[in-house]
Design a protein around this motif. Structure first.
Motif, short mmCIF file in Angstrom:
data_model
loop_
_atom_site.label_atom_id
_atom_site.label_comp_id
_atom_site.label_asym_id
_atom_site.label_seq_id
_atom_site.Cartn_x
_atom_site.Cartn_y
_atom_site.Cartn_z
N LEU A 1 39.11 62.97 5.86
CA LEU A 1 40.52 63.30 5.67
C LEU A 1 41.17 63.74 6.98
N ALA A 2 40.40 64.45 7.78
CA ALA A 2 40.98 65.02 8.99
C ALA A 2 41.06 64.02 10.13
N SER A 3 40.42 62.87 9.97
CA SER A 3 40.35 61.94 11.11
C SER A 3 41.72 61.38 11.46
N ARG A 4 41.96 61.34 12.74
CA ARG A 4 43.21 60.75 13.21
C ARG A 4 42.95 59.46 13.97
N GLU A 5 41.76 58.98 13.80
CA GLU A 5 41.40 57.77 14.54
C GLU A 5 40.42 57.01 13.65
N LEU A 6 40.57 55.71 13.65
CA LEU A 6 39.87 54.92 12.65
C LEU A 6 38.35 54.93 12.83
N ARG A 7 37.92 54.83 14.07
CA ARG A 7 36.47 54.78 14.29
C ARG A 7 35.82 56.11 13.91
N THR A 8 36.54 57.19 14.22
CA THR A 8 36.05 58.49 13.79
C THR A 8 35.94 58.54 12.28
N GLN A 9 36.96 57.97 11.65
CA GLN A 9 36.97 57.98 10.20
C GLN A 9 35.78 57.19 9.64
N VAL A 10 35.55 56.04 10.23
CA VAL A 10 34.42 55.24 9.75
C VAL A 10 33.10 55.99 9.99
N ALA A 11 33.03 56.67 11.12
CA ALA A 11 31.82 57.45 11.38
C ALA A 11 31.64 58.53 10.32
N TRP A 12 32.73 59.18 9.96
CA TRP A 12 32.64 60.17 8.88
C TRP A 12 32.24 59.51 7.57
N LEU A 13 32.70 58.29 7.39
CA LEU A 13 32.30 57.57 6.17
C LEU A 13 30.79 57.38 6.14
N VAL A 14 30.23 57.17 7.31
CA VAL A 14 28.77 57.03 7.36
C VAL A 14 28.12 58.33 6.89
N VAL A 15 28.64 59.44 7.37
CA VAL A 15 28.10 60.73 6.92
C VAL A 15 28.28 60.88 5.41
N PHE A 16 29.45 60.48 4.98
CA PHE A 16 29.74 60.57 3.55
C PHE A 16 28.72 59.76 2.74
N SER A 17 28.46 58.58 3.23
CA SER A 17 27.52 57.72 2.48
C SER A 17 26.13 58.34 2.47
#
Ligand code: NA
Ligand code: NA
Lengths: 90, 933, 108, 109, 161, 495
Positions: F289-305
């Motif tokens: 939610l806090a990501s302001r950049e797409l690649r960061t967001q995808v990286a967080w998605l990896v953590v989420f997964s």
């Protein structure tokens, strides 16, 4: 018997020598003092290894001693080179 | 089969319009219409067999209970009819509504996707499949609301809609999973008969709440209603189709679908009823005050959805029938109203009722149609809306649950009716009469194209026909639909005239009251403006941006971007987890007694501990720390020697030397210098953590050392010589028993070398012109004595290296050590004579050496494969040569040779390239760090 | 046999003694350049003696053992280099010295 | 003897951890080196501490457990590769980030 | 000859060192020693471009013996000085003028100085004409200079003309 | 013996070594070798997969030394699945790299192959120390791949990543040491057998080692609070590297599944893992939610997964593990694809991957569709594999006493992801309204992204057979006797 006694005495002297080296390492005061102490510790270790070999009547310790003599001084050389030039490989 | 096709035609066909769009503007709508028409035809073809519902099921994910199961009962048929019928009209309408510049492929593709998804919802016979389609409708709705790229309004509207319906979908999923678990099946058909079991289940309440949350969000029930007005940013055909006629009905469809299972409890009555009632009233009230044409219609939709919800909440069979009936009626009149609104928007360029006035003069035909539909919405007799509203009023009157407070519900229902009439009147009067238009972007407005009106005409005709002949027009359909919901059909009549009855009175009050309210609208508006209601979507937007800001704060506070915290957390985790078993189970030292320490070990330990501590205390004086590391390494070497590990000692010695050279090479560029003081608390914490970890490691070590164990080592002693061909068991393990490890290990070395090479390439660093004390460097580069003596030392050291390599299999030594020694010998050349001098003489591609070593090691293993043995199987060759005598050659020794080259190559790559780093630099003042970032 | 043991023991003691003296010098002498003398000389002889002891000891059994000579060889080559570089470094750093200062130079 | 070795392991590991928590990349490297000394010694000790029982079958037994020795040898070499890698990475960080700190910043606490 | 035995003495040394290393003189060892004695100097000959000629082996042998003796003496001397009161020591830097014109010879001299009585070679001048020696205890600088030149430099000059 | 079993290790090893020995080969040569090797690996992986699908457990005694004395490679359903997944992901990541990324630094292809070597080795080995070695291989290869292409943020992220992982390696060694020190063996099956008979007086030592391993594997898989390295590292790596890294966290997960099903059992780590996974979900949700950049967001998605699938694993039930494995396949391919996609998007706009309006990416429609598919798959919305995986885990959670927490966390987490991704997509594709300066992406870059992202769809289509496979895998994993006897069945006692 005598040999064992001599070896023990040898150990004692080498141990004392090592402690003295350690003391110089702690005291310094300058980097060269410490390097020379380390170098001496290396050499004393060689002696100690040979002594251990005699003690156990085994030659498996010999290569360690030899190797210390062959490569150990590279440490001293590079430390000194650092003090002199900073860039040790130039 | 046709059941599947009904579903697949739009879903798979969704790909068609985007493709067809290239053929021309009409191609996409034509394709969409053809598909929808086809599906509609198939659906109607199935109508006769509704008594025996068509069903099919194909397993999809059996583990999950997810199957592709469809079932067409009356309820499904009714909804499918609405979806496809209105869909067909909408496809026609949109063709003329959408701007000429639009690329229609996307629109019609999404519309078909939605249509298919919606059909999926109503046809699904599996709870999870229903969720699949349910979420698909949310998604396609999201994409359609956001259709106007670049419009902030549509973007926000789309996101809010997706958020609310998506969240509802998640709740629904949870509820369905519980429901399926409770019932032991996800098949809806099977589930419907298990109502009593489910209502008695302890999970009933949470499950109900979750399912209802799903339904309420989708059908925009208070307090989740706010997304629907926001969704009006979509093109009007979408609003008409998704957000009034079909998708928003998915929630009430669900109430109907699960009515036999979930209804009949107090919880159902109070929750569903209350939510429906509040929505009905609140939205009717708010609708009156909308200036946006579509806003009014949107709130009206919400209100009507509340009405339907309330009807299902009441829980009586007749209520349910009325609810279904109102679904039909609302879909018809509201779709036509939206289309009319779309025409007005299209023709005037505005939707603001404060500016749109007197359109009767410009588009009387459209006005007439809109007025009929609006009248139906208001519940004027002779129109279809009146019928279901009457049924609703009747239900509120006959309700028994509320006891003495029974008058409340009819009263509130009537009040809602008043508002409904008021906003309907406003829709008619404020748009088509009320003076002349004000500042319209398009002036004068015209009647729309012929084909744009036809869909409205069809629907308005339906309003009237159903209103006049309900029994003939919808009774069979309604019966069929209701049958699946209520089990046994209640006795009801669909006739215009029920005689003078309370519902009729309520209708009358509503009509009169509504007109009155509209008449005094100025005062009503004034009061309303004094007490503005919070806009749900604003609240949501604010909450969302707060949540994002909060998320950022949370993230930033947990992560300061500093390695120290990361490492500390790893160690804290390690300490906690590793200590847990001891704390839980107790236990400590094992049974074995500690052996006596001899003085030498005591001295060694003293120096080791002292050296390590000294390194810590002097770590900011980096050169000293390197020296201390040397001391520690030396003592570690001694420890290995003392405890019977000559190979380790040899390795440690050479690695120690090479590491020192490495550290010094780096130190040149990272001299440190000024001492820094870190906060006391931080250091204390670090020291404590360090002590804990150290203590833990020591305790683990001691715990193991005081316990006996039985290792697999015996095998190695037994096989080293006879099978492995070597006396040095450690070496035989390294090159044979566990040669695979070693292969991996030299690979690590090779990779490290590759990485180091890559990192150093093009790296620019400031060359310190002085040492850290500010003294200039000494001028002489290569001290003479060192240079001279390095010459004889090279062959001598190489000799030692070869010696260690050859004997390794039988005595301490081996490829690793030999490689390191040879590497050190070459490093000495670099140290003594410099890079250029050495490089000129050492005509080796280092990578080739390392790579070749790796290949040798790897291929040695392949030789065995060629001989039909597993990879890395060692071969042993006994030779009996003249002069030389018996010679034993193990293929593992070739492997060791590979190791030798790999290690040698890597050591040289690393040190030589690191050494060369200083040569690729220019002595310039330090770069501004800001520029580097 | 006895002679071997006596010889070995003697060399061990001599070696130990000189090693210790070298380290005492290192610890005790007042400036760096003086301390440098301890290890470069005493230790080489110290190690040398112990190596001789070892050679005697292992030659007494089956066959001769002279590989101890190698350690001495390497030490004799390397120890002066170390000493020299250390001295140079100290000169360069202008480490405090009690020796007469007149001829001290820094490296150019 | 075991207690002394355990003490040594503990101190090495502890000192390594402390240095790993410092800010400068060089100190962190020191920490890694000390930590790997500690872990190597730990792993080594798991084969128990036997004096003069070299695992050479040319010698008369008994022998110490050779397997941990082989593991430690592997670990030493890998540790060396890693140390070299981190050092060069630290250099690169110095060049790229303009600072010799692991976080690439300076100044602020 | 030069191509295959660039440093004959080195080859001899390597041959002996190998035999010492393996600590036996079996035939196979001797063959290996000879092989390595030839191969290694050839392999590394670029690293030793100079070809210092050993002229008078007898003098060299004599020099070696003297060196060993002096080392023993030196150690005794140093031991006495170290163990005695250090304050009385009179350390000094002494510049020794050199007449050797061979780098190897200079280096050997310097090493000898470092290994022998109370002296450490600290620095060699850029023109290689002066060796700066640190002495642990000096009464007479000239005697030290003279001793070095006479005992070590002269024979070295003979060995490496 | 089945030679095929060693090929996933040998092929990349020999390719990498050859590339190394060629000493800076022409890029063309390197590409040909690398792609050929990756293709061959895929073929081998498919063959192995079909072999293991029958339920056989194949073992391969490297060096012909019987277990537990030598190193044994082991192929069961789990390892063959992981190897196949690796090969699949690798091939597409590699193809994407051919778009030009591979030329941006030295030794890309050699390192790529070595990375595969490490991954395949880790999945196949049946020896705990050998696992350490392969961990080191894949880590050091990843360190360098991460830095590939240069740049400041990469360097900082790399430094943190490397140091943390080295700390992890130390802990690994200590744990392995304790295991050996108590049980006297390194072969995992043998360890399992001996563990079952370990006396009560020694059990806490072994458990302590087991929990230390959890820290190690948790670190590799980015389990909170050991996750900090991941986002900076993954978000700064070049796209094909980041895509390949999608499988890296799964190595940690794999190790957790393998080690605890085989050796220690659920009781030791179950609760720790469950709560860790749930916290991971929460933290990752916040991060997304806090990501302001797409690649960061995808990286967080990896953590989420990772949170989602470790939740499944932590239950140590057939359903839980099966669901987690299905989810693992899904998330690996989809997040890999998303990294590639983010790269394409970033390359098409001047604003890069920052979630601000500006230029829309060239080929907007095409990228938008891909993004949509990837996003709904990542958010776990139907009809994607993300949905199926999530529901599998949710269903498995019904048997857990912590079902309320589990469901709440996963569902709220999904919601958060949905919010964040709808924002991201709408900003990039709807809010950005300036035409881009860049040309449409090269097909070599976009086709791999499309294939991987659309895994979200085709994995859902084959959801039935795939879950049947993961079900069988879970059954196989939970009957540890099968594994042990497959490895130790033919032990020749030491003479
Ligand atoms: Na108006
Ligand atoms: Na350099």
């Amino acid at each position: 018997m005598m040999l064992q006694w001599a070896v023990t005495a040898g150990f004692a002297m080498m141990g004392a020598a090592a402690l003295l080296n350690f003391w110089r390492l702690l005291r310094g005061p300058d980097a060269p003092d410490r390097i020379v102490a380390l170098d001496t510790l290396y050499v004393n270790t060689i002696a100690l290894l040979v002594l251990i070999g005699i003690h156990f009547d085994s030659s498996v310790y010999f290569e360690s001693a030899l190797l210390l003599a062959v490569v150990g001084f590279v440490t001293t050389v590079s430390l000194c080179k650092y003090l002199l030039r900073g860039d040790i490989i130039e | 089969m046709s059941l599947v096709l009904i579903l697949l035609l739009p879903i798979v066909g969704a790909l068609l319009p985007p493709l067809a769009a290239r053929l021309g503007r009409d191609a996409a709508p034509a394709a969409a219409a053809a598909l929808t028409g086809g599906a509609l035809a198939l659906l109607l073809g199935l109508a006769p067999s509704l008594d025996e519902p068509a069903a099919l099921s194909v397993p999809w994910v059996p583990t999950l209970g997810l199957e592709f199961a469809l079932r067409l009962d009356g309820l499904g048929f009714l909804f499918s009819l609405l979806i496809l019928g209105i869909g067909l009209l909408m496809i026609l309408y949109a063709r003329y509504y959408l701007p000429k510049s639009d690329y229609l492929g996307r629109f019609y593709g999404l519309l078909l996707l939605f249509q298919g998804a919606m059909l999926g919802v109503v046809l699904a016979d599996n709870l999870l499949l229903l969720v699949v389609f349910w979420e698909l409708t949310s998604l396609s709705s999201f994409l359609l609301i956001g259709y106007n790229i670049g419009s902030g309004e549509s973007r926000r509207g789309a996101r809010v809609a997706l958020a609310v319906t998506g969240a509802g979908g998640l709740a629904l999923l949870a509820g369905f999973l519980m429901l399926g678990h409770m019932a032991g099946t996800y098949r809806i058909g099977e589930l419907l008969g298990m109502g009593e079991t489910i209502r008695a289940h302890p999970w009933y309440m949470p499950m109900l709440l979750l399912v209802l949350t799903g339904a309420f969000t989708k059908s925009a029930q208070f307090p989740f209603h706010f997304w629907l007005p926001g969704a009006m940013a979509a093109p009007t055909p979408v609003s008409a189709y998704l957000h009034s006629a079909t998708m928003v009905k998915a929630g009430v469809f669900l109430l109907a679908r699960l009515f036999p299972v979930l209804s009949g409890t107090d919880a159902w009555f109070f929750i569903v009823g209350t939510v429906g009632l509040v929505t009905l009233l609140y939205a009717a009230y708010v609708a009156l005050f909308q200036h946006d044409l579509k806003g009014l219609l949107a709130y009206s939709t919400v209100s009507h959805l509340g009405l339907i919800t309330l009807l299902f909440g009441i829980g009586t069979p007749l209520g349910a029938v009325a609810g279904i009936f109102h679904v039909i009626n609302h879909a018809i009149f509201k779709a036509s109203l939206f289309m009319a609104a779309g025409i007005i928007d299209h023709e005037t360029g505005s939707r603001d009722m404060r500016r749109i006035n007197g359109l009767w003069n410009y588009m009387p035909h459209t006005a007439l149609l809109a007025m009929v539909a609006a009248a139906s919405m208001a519940g004027v007799p002779l129109l279809n809306g009146f019928l279901s509203k009457e049924m609703f009023f009747a239900e509120t009157v006959h309700l028994e649950q509320l006891g003495v407070a029974g008058w409340i519900l009819p009263a509130l229902a009537t009040l809602a009716g008043v508002f409904a009439v008021a906003y309907s009147v406003r829709f008619i009067h404020d748009v088509f009469f009320n003076g002349e238009p004000v500042d319209l972007p398009k002036m004068p407005p015209h009647e729309p194209p012929r084909w744009m009106r036809i869909p409205i005409e069809v629907l308005v005709t339906l309003c009237i026909v159903v209103g006049l002949f309900p029994g003939f027009m919808v009774k069979p359909l309604l019966d069929a639909a209701a049958l699946g919901v209520v089990g046994a059909l209640p006795d009801y009549d669909l006739v215009l005239w029920h005689g003078l009855s309370p519902p009729l009175a309520m209708s009358a009050i509503a009509l009169v009251g509504g007109i009155l309210v509209y008449a005094v609208r100025r005062y009503v508006f004034a009061v309303h403006d004094r007490f503005p209601l919070p806009e749900g979507s604003d609240v949501f937007e604010r909450a969302l941006s707060r949540a994002m800001a909060g998320a950022e704060i949370l993230r930033a506070s947990s992560d300061d971007g500093r390695l120290r915290r990361y490492i500390a957390l790893v160690f804290v985790s390690a300490v906690v987890l590793a200590a847990a078993p001891f704390l839980l189970r107790g236990g400590g030292l094992g049974p074995l007694p500690l052996t006596d320490a001899d003085p030498l070990v005591l001295i060694a330990t003293f120096m080791l501990v002292g050296g390590a501590l000294a390194a810590v205390f002097m770590h900011q004086r980096r050169l000293l720390a390197i020296i201390w590391l040397g001391v520690v390494g030396l003592v570690v070497t001694l420890t290995f020697v003392h405890f019977s590990a000559p190979d380790l000692a040899l390795t440690q010695i050479t690695v120690e030397v090479v590491s020192t050279v490495l550290l010094l090479l780096a130190l040149f560029f990272l001299p440190g210098g000024q001492r820094e003081h870190e906060p006391h608390g931080r250091r204390a914490f670090d020291a404590m953590l360090a002590a804990l970890v150290g203590l833990g490691a020591a305790a683990l070590a001691l715990g193991v050392l005081t316990r006996p164990y039985k290792s697999i080592a015996g095998f190695y002693f037994a096989n080293a010589k006879p099978v492995g061909g070597g006396d040095n068991v450690v070496n035989v393990i390294l090159v044979d028993f566990r040669g695979f490890d070693t292969l991996g290990e030299i690979t690590v070395l090779a990779i490290a070398a590759t990485g180091i090479y890559a990192m150093l390439r093009g790296l620019r660093l400031d060359l310190p012109a002085t040492d850290s004390a500010g003294r200039p460097w000494c001028g002489e580069r290569h001290p003479l004595f060192l240079a001279v003596l390095s010459r004889p030392l090279l062959p001598l050291a190489l000799l030692v290296s070869i010696y260690l390599l050859l004997r390794g299999h039988n005595a301490p030594g081996g490829g690793f050590i030999a490689g390191l020694v040879a590497g050190t010998a070459l490093i000495l050349q670099y140290l003594a004579n410099g890079i250029e001098w050495t490089q000129a003489r050492l005509r080796l591609r280092y990578f080739r050496v390392a790579g070749t070593g790796l290949i040798i090691a790897a291929l040695t293993g392949l030789a065995a494969v060629a001989a039909g043995r597993p990879y890395l199987t060692s071969g042993l060759l006994h030779l009996n040569l003249p002069l030389i005598g018996e010679l034993e050659l193990a293929s593992a020794m070739a492997f060791d040779l590979g190791v030798f080259f790999a290690v040698l190559g890597v050591v040289i790559i690393v040190l030589a390239h690191l050494g060369r780093l200083s040569r690729q630099q220019v002595r310039t003042p330090p770069a501004n760090p800001e520029e580097v970032h | 046999m006895m002679l071997v043991e006596v010889l070995t023991s003697t060399f061990i003691l001599v070696g130990g003694f000189f090693s210790l003296v070298g380290s005492i010098g290192l610890a005790k002498l007042p400036d760096f350049f003086m301390r440098l003398h301890g290890p470069t000389k005493s230790t080489t002889l110290g190690v040398g003696s112990i190596l001789i002891a070892s050679a005697i000891h292992f030659s007494a059994g089956d066959g001769t053992s002279l590989h101890e000579l190698l350690v001495t060889l390497f030490l004799f080559i390397t120890a002066p280099i170390s000493a020299h570089l250390l001295a140079r470094a100290a000169l360069h750093l202008q480490v405090r010295s009690v020796a007469e200062q007149d001829t001290r130079r820094d490296c150019e | 003897m075991e207690a002394l070795v355990a003490l040594a392991i503990g101190v090495l590991v502890g000192c390594g951890v402390y240095l790993l928590l410092r800010r400068h990349s060089f100190s962190v490297v020191f920490g890694l080196v000390l930590l790997s000394y500690g872990t190597n010694l730990f792993l080594f000790a798991m084969g128990r501490l036997n004096t003069h029982r070299e695992p050479l079958v040319s010698l008369p037994g008994p022998y110490t457990d050779p397997l941990p020795q082989a593991l430690v040898l592997t670990a030493i070499v890998i540790g060396f590769a890693m140390t070299a890698f981190v050092l060069v990475l630290a250099l690169r960080a110095r060049g790229m980030l303009g600072s010799d700190r692991v976080d690439g910043r300076r100044g602020d606490e | 000859m030069r191509r295959w035995l660039p440093h004959p003495w080195m080859s001899v040394l390597l041959f002996s060192v190998w035999l010492l290393l393996v600590n036996d003189i079996r035939v196979v060892s001797v063959i290996k020693a000879a092989l390595l004695g030839v191969v290694l100097p050839v392999l590394t000959k670029h690293f030793w471009p100079e070809r210092p000629r050993l002229r008078r082996p007898s003098v060299a042998l004599h020099y070696l013996l003297r060196l060993l003796l002096d080392i023993v003496r030196a150690n005794l001397g140093v031991a006495v000085r170290v163990l005695g009161p250090n304050r009385r020591l009179k350390p000094a830097f002494v510049s020794v003028p050199l007449e050797l014109n061979n780098d190897l010879a200079v280096t050997l001299l310097a090493s000898t100085v470092s290994l022998t009585p109370g002296t450490v070679s600290a620095e060699i001048s850029a023109d290689r004409r002066t060796l700066l020696v640190h002495c642990l205890d000096v009464d007479d600088k000239e005697r030290i200079i003279d001793g070095i030149k006479r005992r070590y430099e002269k024979p070295l000059k003979e060995i490496f003309p | 013996m089945n030679l095929l079993l060693i090929l996933p290790v040998l092929l990349p090893l020999l390719t990498g070594a050859t590339l190394l020995a060629l000493a800076r080969p022409a890029l063309r040569t390197a590409r040909v070798l690398s792609v050929a090797s990756a293709t061959a690996q895929l073929a081998v992986a498919v063959t192995l997969f079909t072999t293991a699908a029958d339920g056989l457990i194949l073992s391969y005694a490297v060096g012909d030394w019987p277990a537990p004395f030598g190193i044994t490679l082991l192929l069961d359903r789990l390892s063959s699945l992981m190897v196949l997944l690796t090969a699949l992901l690798a091939l597409f990541a590699l193809l994407h790299a051919l778009g030009g990324v591979d030329g941006r630094g030295a030794g890309f292809h050699a390192l790529f192959q070595f990375q595969l070597l490490g991954l395949n080795g880790a999945f196949l080995t049946g020896d705990v120390f050998n696992l350490f070695v392969f961990f080191e291989i894949l880590l050091i290869a990843s360190y360098t791949l991460l830095l590939h292409g240069g740049g400041a943020s990469r360097t900082r992220a790399g430094l943190h990543y490397v140091v943390l992982n080295l700390v992890g390696s130390s802990l690994f060694l200590i744990a392995v040491g304790v295991l050996y020190g108590v049980l006297g063996t390194l072969n995992m099956a043998d360890l399992a057998a001996r563990l079952a008979a370990v006396p009560a007086t020694d059990i806490m030592l072994v458990e302590s080692a087991g929990l230390l391993l959890l820290v190690v594997f948790g670190l590799k898989s980015a389990l909170v609070p050991l996750h900090f390295w991941l986002v900076p590292a993954y978000s700064s790596a070049t796209a094909p590297v980041a895509a390949l890294f999608a499988i890296m966290t799964k190595v940690g997960v794999y190790a957790i599944v393998r080690v605890y099903t085989l050796m220690f059992g659920a009781a030791l780590v179950g609760p720790w893992l469950l709560w860790g996974a749930l916290v991971t979900l929460a933290v990752a949700g916040i991060g997304v939610l806090a990501s302001r950049e797409l690649r960061t967001q995808v990286a967080w998605l990896v953590v989420f997964s990772v949170g989602t699938l470790l939740t499944g694993v932590s239950l140590f039930t057939g359903m839980g593990i099966s669901g987690a494995l299905y989810y693992l396949v899904h998330t690996t391919l989809v997040s890999g694809g998303l990294f590639l996609l983010a790269d394409l998007i970033g390359a098409q706009r001047r604003e890069g991957t920052y979630l601000t309006s500006g230029e829309y990416p060239a080929a907007r429609q095409w990228l938008a569709v891909l993004f949509l598919v990837g996003a709904i798959a990542a958010a776990g919305l139907p009809p994607t594999s993300g949905f199926i995986g999530k529901v599998l885990v949710l269903q498995a959670g019904l048997e857990s006493p912590e079902v309320t927490w589990l469901w709440t966390t996963i569902l709220v987490g999904s919601f958060t992801v949905l919010l964040a991704l709808s924002r991201a997509g709408s900003v990039i594709f709807w809010k950005s309204n300036r035409p881009p300066a860049a040309a449409a992406p090269h097909w070599l870059g976009s086709v791999p992204a499309a294939v991987l992202v659309s895994a979200g769809l085709w994995l859902a289509l084959v959801g039935g057979p795939l879950t049947a496979y993961t079900d069988a895998t879970a059954v196989q994993l939970l009957s540890r006797g099968t594994y042990v006897s497959a490895v130790l069945g033919h032990v020749k006692e030491a003479p």
